[in-house]
Design an enzyme around this catalytic site. Sequence first.
Site, PDB file in Angstrom:
ATOM      1  N   ASP A 168       0.836  -1.213   0.000  1.00  0.00           N
ATOM      2  CA  ASP A 168       0.000   0.000   0.000  1.00  0.00           C
ATOM      3  C   ASP A 168       0.867   1.259   0.000  1.00  0.00           C
ATOM      4  OD1 ASP A 168      -2.368   1.366  -0.031  1.00  0.00           O
ATOM      5  OD2 ASP A 168      -2.797   1.105   2.104  1.00  0.00           O
ATOM      6  N   ASN A 177     -10.623  -2.896  -6.440  1.00  0.00           N
ATOM      7  CA  ASN A 177      -9.859  -1.853  -7.149  1.00  0.00           C
ATOM      8  C   ASN A 177     -10.479  -1.434  -8.487  1.00  0.00           C
ATOM      9  OD1 ASN A 177      -6.574  -2.945  -5.986  1.00  0.00           O
ATOM     10  ND2 ASN A 177      -7.880  -1.317  -5.201  1.00  0.00           N
TER      11      ASN A 177
END
Length: 265
Positions: free
Chosen positions: A41, A89
């Site tokens: 991330d 996503n």
Amino acid sequence: MWRKLFGGDAEHKPPSSKEPASPGLSVPQNMLPRHIAIVMDGNGRWATAKGSSRSAGHEAGARTLKRIVRAASDMGIEVLTVYAFSTENWKRPHREIDFLLRLFDTFLKREIDEMHKENVCIRFIGRRDRFSDRFLARMEDAERRTAHNTGVHFNLAANYGSQDEIVRAVRKLATRVAEGEIRPEDIDEALFSNVLDTAGDPPVDLFIRTSGDLRLSNFLLWQSAYAELYFTETHWPDFTPEELKRAIENFAGRKRRFGGLTTEE
Ligand code: FPP
């Protein structure tokens, strides 16, 4: 070192020696995590902090990934699973999704020969139903070519969500029951693990998340039942083999009880 550990036709053996696993790592081989999972991330935040585009952040993230696969392999890690693209996503702007998919494609095209030479075995986990034929062919080619490699198992989670994976696994087992191949009472943890995308891999020992958020984000929920969690503020592009080493050393110092008691208690 990478090839020395896993080169030639040598069988890949689970860690057993009490020798340090690799130079510069103070952890003996038998204390290493067998399976490391990483939520990579912070590419966007890294880029924003530098006044760059999010795309530049993802490109830097891809370079970090290459270094970390090699480092994990050098350290004798059996399985490394990274979260490249989640089922959620797809909610991102089209431009970013297109960029990411192109980046994955280029990454595979550019790196596959080298990874193959370095004995890495690549596998994709996640749904395969939303990728272009071209990308699917690239994934399948990478898997086929490296299937017999005995080095680190590198799982790339693309269009992956753990709940989705569990539902797909339940459907596979329900079909086998409906077809009379197995009985409901035959289903146990081992059989269930074997219909997940990670079939054959040991459970996650060490779960790493970069960039400061303290959550699992639907990644390897079943496989991480007893994983040790390691969170770091470092954004993924800045994550180094040194920090991976620190995470592993931190892991080796933890007391793992798996629901039981340690000998001292
Ligand atoms: C999270 O950062 C990262 C992603 C959603 C994509 C992960 C992709 C890479 C590491 C690029 C390389 C991967 C391969 C397979 C070549 P974010 O965009 O959510 O960052 P933010 O939370 O700071 O916005």
